[in-house]
Design a protein around this motif. Sequence first.
Motif, PDB file in Angstrom:
ATOM      1  N   SER A 235       0.981  -1.220   0.112  1.00  0.00           N
ATOM      2  CA  SER A 235      -0.018  -0.158  -0.022  1.00  0.00           C
ATOM      3  C   SER A 235       0.805   1.165  -0.107  1.00  0.00           C
TER       4      SER A 235
ATOM      5  N   LYS B 108       2.809   8.875   0.381  1.00  0.00           N
ATOM      6  CA  LYS B 108       1.641   8.563   0.541  1.00  0.00           C
ATOM      7  C   LYS B 108       1.250   6.760   0.587  1.00  0.00           C
TER       8      LYS B 108
ATOM      9  N   SER C 183      -1.745   3.781   1.661  1.00  0.00           N
ATOM     10  CA  SER C 183      -3.208   3.676   1.645  1.00  0.00           C
ATOM     11  C   SER C 183      -3.683   3.768   3.018  1.00  0.00           C
ATOM     12  N   GLN C 184      -5.070   4.256   3.220  1.00  0.00           N
ATOM     13  CA  GLN C 184      -5.570   4.377   4.664  1.00  0.00           C
ATOM     14  C   GLN C 184      -5.937   3.005   5.041  1.00  0.00           C
TER      15      GLN C 184
ATOM     16  N   PRO D 136     -12.116  10.095   4.628  1.00  0.00           N
ATOM     17  CA  PRO D 136     -13.062  10.502   3.556  1.00  0.00           C
ATOM     18  C   PRO D 136     -14.586  10.450   3.943  1.00  0.00           C
TER      19      PRO D 136
ATOM     20  N   GLN E 191     -15.890   7.921  -1.056  1.00  0.00           N
ATOM     21  CA  GLN E 191     -14.663   8.461  -1.409  1.00  0.00           C
ATOM     22  C   GLN E 191     -13.485   7.852  -0.916  1.00  0.00           C
ATOM     23  N   GLU E 192     -12.278   8.306  -1.568  1.00  0.00           N
ATOM     24  CA  GLU E 192     -10.904   7.782  -1.194  1.00  0.00           C
ATOM     25  C   GLU E 192     -10.330   8.466  -0.327  1.00  0.00           C
ATOM     26  N   GLY E 193      -9.802   7.951   0.591  1.00  0.00           N
ATOM     27  CA  GLY E 193      -8.775   8.652   1.743  1.00  0.00           C
ATOM     28  C   GLY E 193      -7.376   8.328   1.705  1.00  0.00           C
ATOM     29  N   SER E 194      -6.553   8.949   2.206  1.00  0.00           N
ATOM     30  CA  SER E 194      -5.251   8.538   1.975  1.00  0.00           C
ATOM     31  C   SER E 194      -4.430   9.347   3.126  1.00  0.00           C
TER      32      SER E 194
END
Length: 191
Positions: free
Chosen positions: A47, A68, A70-71, A124, A128-131
């Motif tokens: 990730s 960055k 992945s959450q 998010p 939606q996508e979070g990061s």
Amino acid sequence: MRITGRVRETGEPITEAFWSDVGNVNAQVMDADSGLAVGYDFQGVGSLIAIDPIPMVSNLTVQEVEVKFSQLDDRINELLRVYDVRQAKVEIYRGEFDPETMRMVEPAGSRFVGFVDGAPVETPAEGQEGSVSIKCVSSAQELTRGNPDMRSHESQQSRDPGDDFYRDVTSCADLVIFWGKRGTIREDAAA
């Protein structure tokens, strides 16, 4: 990538090492402090989404890099939510692999050494996508810090009790130096 944070309750250092593939691996890297090859265990987090390009410069400018993740990764969430990563030491390495054997050709070289400057976790909205991103600044940032210590006799005595180099520093502004045949060194001194 290695991050050395702190356990919040005790302040003890804790180091987590990640690499951008799956599985755990023990890899040789060139230690940025000693210049020697050392082995570290890196946890595979596929990730690890992206690392900003790291500028390869030979000057003392402060470099900034954003990493960055992945959450959804549990190890990243534990690192950022359980441990204290403010001003944590960050090291990013780059290794080259032999395409036939998939073994490292030589110890991975240090590409970036610095500190965590921010670790915002964006939650998010639904659907939606979070990061998770870790903002890092190079250790050249330390060169921009000022020294709050004053040049005084008291300050010098706290560092080295026998050193009287700054003994007269507070009265230097009051010195009147006469450059003739007669005169005084100080206004209050007798001739």
